[in-house]
Write a protein that holds these residues in place. Structure first.
Motif, PDB file in Angstrom:
ATOM      1  N   SER A 133       0.810  -1.212   0.000  1.00 17.61           N
ATOM      2  CA  SER A 133       0.000   0.000   0.000  1.00 17.61           C
ATOM      3  C   SER A 133       0.845   1.265   0.000  1.00 17.61           C
ATOM      4  O   SER A 133       0.433   2.293  -0.540  1.00 17.61           O
ATOM      5  CB  SER A 133      -0.960   0.006   1.203  1.00 17.61           C
ATOM      6  OG  SER A 133      -0.235  -0.021   2.422  1.00 17.61           O
ATOM      7  N   ASP A 134       2.053   1.212   0.570  1.00 18.19           N
ATOM      8  CA  ASP A 134       2.929   2.386   0.532  1.00 18.19           C
ATOM      9  C   ASP A 134       3.347   2.702  -0.898  1.00 18.19           C
ATOM     10  O   ASP A 134       3.445   3.872  -1.286  1.00 18.19           O
ATOM     11  CB  ASP A 134       4.174   2.154   1.399  1.00 18.19           C
ATOM     12  CG  ASP A 134       3.910   2.418   2.871  1.00 18.19           C
ATOM     13  OD1 ASP A 134       2.790   2.856   3.211  1.00 18.19           O
ATOM     14  OD2 ASP A 134       4.818   2.171   3.694  1.00 18.19           O
ATOM     15  N   GLU A 182      -0.830   7.759   6.400  1.00 15.91           N
ATOM     16  CA  GLU A 182      -0.509   7.033   5.162  1.00 15.91           C
ATOM     17  C   GLU A 182      -1.648   6.113   4.724  1.00 15.91           C
ATOM     18  O   GLU A 182      -1.875   5.923   3.528  1.00 15.91           O
ATOM     19  CB  GLU A 182       0.782   6.217   5.325  1.00 15.91           C
ATOM     20  CG  GLU A 182       2.054   6.992   5.087  1.00 15.91           C
ATOM     21  CD  GLU A 182       2.490   7.784   6.310  1.00 15.91           C
ATOM     22  OE1 GLU A 182       1.864   7.622   7.380  1.00 15.91           O
ATOM     23  OE2 GLU A 182       3.459   8.568   6.199  1.00 15.91           O
ATOM     24  N   ASP A 183      -2.371   5.520   5.670  1.00 17.68           N
ATOM     25  CA  ASP A 183      -3.506   4.666   5.302  1.00 17.68           C
ATOM     26  C   ASP A 183      -4.582   5.476   4.579  1.00 17.68           C
ATOM     27  O   ASP A 183      -5.217   4.985   3.635  1.00 17.68           O
ATOM     28  CB  ASP A 183      -4.104   4.005   6.546  1.00 17.68           C
ATOM     29  CG  ASP A 183      -3.207   2.913   7.109  1.00 17.68           C
ATOM     30  OD1 ASP A 183      -2.518   2.240   6.303  1.00 17.68           O
ATOM     31  OD2 ASP A 183      -3.177   2.742   8.338  1.00 17.68           O
ATOM     32  N   ALA A 220      -3.402   6.053   1.029  1.00 15.56           N
ATOM     33  CA  ALA A 220      -3.534   4.820   0.244  1.00 15.56           C
ATOM     34  C   ALA A 220      -4.998   4.594  -0.158  1.00 15.56           C
ATOM     35  O   ALA A 220      -5.282   4.205  -1.297  1.00 15.56           O
ATOM     36  CB  ALA A 220      -3.011   3.632   1.043  1.00 15.56           C
ATOM     37  N   LEU A 256      -6.180  -3.150  -2.994  1.00 15.45           N
ATOM     38  CA  LEU A 256      -5.690  -3.309  -1.625  1.00 15.45           C
ATOM     39  C   LEU A 256      -6.126  -4.654  -1.039  1.00 15.45           C
ATOM     40  O   LEU A 256      -7.260  -5.090  -1.280  1.00 15.45           O
ATOM     41  CB  LEU A 256      -6.233  -2.184  -0.736  1.00 15.45           C
ATOM     42  CG  LEU A 256      -5.786  -0.762  -1.072  1.00 15.45           C
ATOM     43  CD1 LEU A 256      -6.658   0.248  -0.340  1.00 15.45           C
ATOM     44  CD2 LEU A 256      -4.316  -0.564  -0.703  1.00 15.45           C
ATOM     45  N   VAL A 272      -5.906  -4.790   5.340  1.00 16.82           N
ATOM     46  CA  VAL A 272      -5.159  -3.572   5.694  1.00 16.82           C
ATOM     47  C   VAL A 272      -6.160  -2.460   6.016  1.00 16.82           C
ATOM     48  O   VAL A 272      -7.278  -2.433   5.484  1.00 16.82           O
ATOM     49  CB  VAL A 272      -4.212  -3.126   4.564  1.00 16.82           C
ATOM     50  CG1 VAL A 272      -3.192  -4.220   4.267  1.00 16.82           C
ATOM     51  CG2 VAL A 272      -4.973  -2.761   3.295  1.00 16.82           C
ATOM     52  N   PRO A 273      -5.809  -1.515   6.904  1.00 16.68           N
ATOM     53  CA  PRO A 273      -6.743  -0.446   7.285  1.00 16.68           C
ATOM     54  C   PRO A 273      -7.207   0.404   6.102  1.00 16.68           C
ATOM     55  O   PRO A 273      -8.340   0.879   6.083  1.00 16.68           O
ATOM     56  CB  PRO A 273      -5.924   0.394   8.277  1.00 16.68           C
ATOM     57  CG  PRO A 273      -4.891  -0.529   8.817  1.00 16.68           C
ATOM     58  CD  PRO A 273      -4.560  -1.463   7.699  1.00 16.68           C
ATOM     59  N   ALA A 274      -6.348   0.573   5.095  1.00 20.07           N
ATOM     60  CA  ALA A 274      -6.709   1.411   3.943  1.00 20.07           C
ATOM     61  C   ALA A 274      -7.903   0.836   3.188  1.00 20.07           C
ATOM     62  O   ALA A 274      -8.695   1.587   2.596  1.00 20.07           O
ATOM     63  CB  ALA A 274      -5.510   1.556   3.009  1.00 20.07           C
ATOM     64  N   TYR A 275      -8.055  -0.501   3.218  1.00 15.11           N
ATOM     65  CA  TYR A 275      -9.175  -1.130   2.506  1.00 15.11           C
ATOM     66  C   TYR A 275     -10.514  -0.674   3.077  1.00 15.11           C
ATOM     67  O   TYR A 275     -11.439  -0.326   2.338  1.00 15.11           O
ATOM     68  CB  TYR A 275      -9.048  -2.652   2.589  1.00 15.11           C
ATOM     69  CG  TYR A 275     -10.237  -3.394   2.015  1.00 15.11           C
ATOM     70  CD1 TYR A 275     -10.327  -3.648   0.647  1.00 15.11           C
ATOM     71  CD2 TYR A 275     -11.277  -3.835   2.835  1.00 15.11           C
ATOM     72  CE1 TYR A 275     -11.420  -4.320   0.121  1.00 15.11           C
ATOM     73  CE2 TYR A 275     -12.365  -4.511   2.319  1.00 15.11           C
ATOM     74  CZ  TYR A 275     -12.433  -4.749   0.961  1.00 15.11           C
ATOM     75  OH  TYR A 275     -13.516  -5.411   0.443  1.00 15.11           O
TER      76      TYR A 275
END
Length: 449
Positions: free
Chosen positions: A48-49, A275-276, A279, A352, A356-359
């Motif tokens: 994700s980064d 950052e999340d 993303a 994603l 992951v938290p970004a999802y």
């Protein structure tokens, strides 16, 4: 090469529009697949980064796209009018001048980005944690940008020359190559984000070479023209370049607006969600150019029809082309909105991993940002109509409204009112307000006639 028989002045408008729209849409759809696959391979294969790092670099790519489309649309509008007047030589000169001017601008951008990489990335909102990944992606992207300009500007001119299917083939071949190379370099060769960037550069080179081959070998009326090396010729080139810039500037603003959207969004999402958040926002940013491409297919298909008949002084055909374009754009906008609402889990999972938290953040935001598609579709079609009829001030003003004037305050103030939801609603709010302004202006003008 089998050429499409297009008579912009006499053929039925709906038949002309279909002949242009379907190949243009097909090419745009393959470009959409390219963007999706690029995000999939990077998001799942690198992380994700890396996806966030590409989103940091994306505004530069959008600026380059905007410059290419600005010169391409400017040259196509002027070329359409000259062809309607029977002046083929002038159309060829305009095309050649467009390519030379764009090459100079791209040279400056590439040199500046190579020399001041850190400054450019910091300007786009890059955090220290993402700087290494973003630098790798940017530096390997730069070699392909000149060829990308050749392809980007050439699409409109090839369609004007009567070969929308060839233009489609350029986009499809380049997209298929990019998808294959993305997979090859990210997975079997394990080249991480650098591999994705090299894949994009190579596909840009192929697409640019196919455009050059068309104008050297296959073209009908539009060919490169040898310009005179004199002060008078230089002054004429500068004057025509300025004319092209004025006509196509709204399209550059559109791409810059996406850059502004990404930079502003990166800052706001980084500030609120880290950052999340960036993303998750990058998933929407991957999808927004896809939405733009589909809607832009409507505007690009109607542009040569409207411009040619505007130059031929046939307003009835101009208005008929506008009506067909608006209906088509509305249908596309509805379909995109539905896809974003009901397909959010699938779209988020393409980019994603679900753990992951970004999802989770993307899953919440995609349906909200998807509500912009209907308003956006009508806005872009109206703006394309104003460009095609040389109403440069209106097209630029409306593009500024939707891309900057309404958008930036929306990103800043809506989160204060609605929290995280407000971050995702900034784009739909800006598009809705712009459509309201355009509708009031257009209806007021029609009532005065």
């Amino acid at each position: 090469m089998e050429r499409d028989k297009l008579d912009f002045g006499n053929e039925r408008i709906n038949k002309l529009f279909s002949a242009l729209f379907l190949p243009t849409l097909a090419g745009m759809v393959f470009n959409c697949l390219l963007n999706i696959c690029d995000g999939m391979f990077v998001g799942h294969g690198v992380g994700s980064d890396a996806l966030a790092a590409i989103n940091i670099v994306a505004p530069l790519f959008l600026i380059c796209t905007g410059i290419g489309l600005m010169f391409g649309i400017g040259a196509s509008v002027i070329g359409s009018i000259r062809l309607a007047e029977g002046n083929v030589k002038a159309a060829r000169i305009i095309m050649t001048q467009a390519y030379l001017a764009g090459a100079v601008v791209f040279g400056v951008i590439i040199a500046g980005s190579a020399l001041y990489t850190d400054r450019v990335l910091n300007l786009f909102g890059c955090s220290p944690a993402l700087l290494g990944l973003a630098t790798d992606y940017l530096l390997w992207l730069l070699p392909g940008l000149v060829f990308f300009y050749l392809q980007c500007a050439g699409m409109m001119l090839i369609r004007l020359d009567g070969s929308p299917k060839y233009a489609m083939s350029v986009q499809i071949v380049a997209a298929v190559l990019n998808i294959f190379l993305d997979w090859l370099m990210v997975y079997p060769l394990d080249m991480d984000i650098r591999g994705a960037s090299i894949a994009t550069s190579l596909c840009c080179i192929l697409g640019g070479l196919m455009v050059v081959a068309y104008f050297l070998v296959f073209s009908d009326k539009l060919k490169f023209y040898r310009l005179k090396a004199s002060v008078k010729s230089l002054m004429l080139s500068l004057r025509n370049t300025w004319y092209m810039v004025r006509i196509g500037f709204a399209t550059l603003v559109a791409e810059l607006a996406m850059g502004v959207m990404m930079v502003t969004g990166n800052y706001m999402f980084m500030s609120d969600l880290g950052e999340d958040g960036v993303a998750a926002f990058s998933v929407g940013c991957y999808l927004f150019p896809i939405i733009f491409s589909i809607i832009n297919a409507v505007a690009q298909a109607s542009q040569p029809i409207i411009s040619f008949n505007y130059g031929a002084k046939n307003p009835a055909r101009v208005q008929q082309a506008l009506r067909i374009a608006l209906v088509t754009a509305l249908g596309c906008g509805v379909l995109i909105t539905c896809a974003m609402w009901f397909g959010a889990p699938l779209l988020a999972s393409l980019f994603l991993p679900s753990d992951v938290p970004a999802y989770s953040l993307a899953l919440e935001g995609l349906p909200l940002v998807g509500t912009c598609a209907i308003f956006f579709a009508l806005n872009i079609t109206f703006i394309g109509y104003y460009q095609s009829t040389e109403r440069n001030i209106k097209s630029t003003l409306f593009m500024l409204l939707r891309g900057i004037v309404f958008l930036v305050p929306g990103f800043i103030f809506l989160p204060e009112i609605a929290g995280t939801v407000g971050l995702w609603l900034a784009i739909p709010a800006a598009e809705a307000l712009t459509l309201l302004v355009i509708t009031i202006q257009y209806m007021t003008r029609q009532l005065k006639k």
